[in-house]
Enzyme design. Structure first.
Site, short mmCIF file in Angstrom:
data_model
loop_
_atom_site.label_atom_id
_atom_site.label_comp_id
_atom_site.label_asym_id
_atom_site.label_seq_id
_atom_site.Cartn_x
_atom_site.Cartn_y
_atom_site.Cartn_z
N LYS A 83 -10.60 5.76 10.46
CA LYS A 83 -9.95 6.14 9.47
C LYS A 83 -11.51 7.43 9.21
CE LYS A 83 -7.23 6.21 4.56
NZ LYS A 83 -7.23 5.16 3.64
O1 G3P Z 1 -5.79 4.72 0.82
C1 G3P Z 1 -5.38 5.90 0.47
C2 G3P Z 1 -4.56 6.62 -0.55
O2 G3P Z 1 -3.59 5.48 -0.42
C3 G3P Z 1 -5.37 5.99 -2.10
O3 G3P Z 1 -4.88 5.74 -3.03
O4 G3P Z 1 -3.82 5.67 -5.46
O5 G3P Z 1 -6.68 6.01 -5.34
O6 G3P Z 1 -4.96 7.86 -4.41
P1 G3P Z 1 -5.38 6.70 -4.49
#
Ligand code: G3P
Length: 217
Positions: A83
């Site tokens: 990533k």
């Molecule tokens: O892994 C990336 C993403 O899914 C993060 O989500 O909830 O931290 O905005 P969030």
């Protein structure tokens, strides 16, 4: 639509993998910190639980160091997906790694133009963050629709991986638009199985079954 789970909690991953729903796993530095575990160890364990792609994120900001980190990460298992952030250095790293046949997930995408760049750099996955987009007064699902349109216009193979999913409507809309993958926290994936009429129906069946005085076992 493929389902990835967005967590570094291996107990949750094992539990969801047993349902047959999981096509992969995504992690990020915040999720690794939350797990309280060593990054390389937890990625190795996750790769042994699921056959699909397991995203492990580089933390360097420059291309050269990203490549060195990716070298370590991709040796962990064949299903590691590197990533990288949506920056010029991240895109250079994406191009170099995908040219060598390594899976790459380009993350922290907040615009359709950024998604276009990732596809042109050969990304395996683009991760637009719908929840964070919504949080900032933008329309996360409109972004997914724009990316779908652009990728279809030009026949890009990059898979749209809807990230930062916060609730079942994000999942429903992703499937309606035709996103390739969505990644959600374990709680959101479990929430998809819930319906008040399912619970009510089960209560009714249990009550009527009790009246029969029978057992199956
Ligand atoms: O892994 C990336 C993403 O899914 C993060 O989500 O909830 O931290 O905005 P969030």
């Amino acid at each position: 639509m493929k389902f990835f789970v967005d967590t570094a909690d291996t107990a949750d991953i094992r539990d969801l993998a047993a349902t047959g729903l999981l096509d992969g796993v995504t992690t990020n530095p915040s999720l690794i910190a939350k797990s309280g575990r060593k990054f390389l160890e937890v990625v190795e364990e996750i790769c042994g639980i699921v056959d699909g792609p397991v995203s492990a994120e580089v933390v360097a900001l420059d291309h050269e160091t990203m490549m060195k980190e990716a070298e370590i990460l991709r040796k962990i298992a064949d299903n590691v997906c590197i990533k990288v952030p949506l920056t010029i250095d991240g895109l250079k790293t994406c191009k170099a790694l995908t040219d060598e046949g390594t899976l790459v997930n380009v993350t922290l995408c907040f615009s359709a133009n950024q998604a276009l760049l990732a596809a042109k750099a050969g990304a395996s996955f683009i991760s637009p963050f719908v929840g964070r987009h919504d949080d900032n007064g933008f329309d996360g699902m409109a972004l997914i629709g724009d990316i779908r349109l652009i990728y279809d216009n030009y026949g890009f193979d990059t898979e749209i991986l809807v990230a930062s999913v916060r609730h079942p409507i994000h999942v429903l809309e992703s499937a309606r638009i035709g996103a390739d993958v969505m990644t959600a926290p374990p709680a959101v994936i479990r929430m998809l199985s819930k319906h008040v009429l399912t619970d009510k129906g089960l209560e009714g069946f249990a009550a009527d079954w009790a009246k029969t005085g029978q057992t199956i076992l």
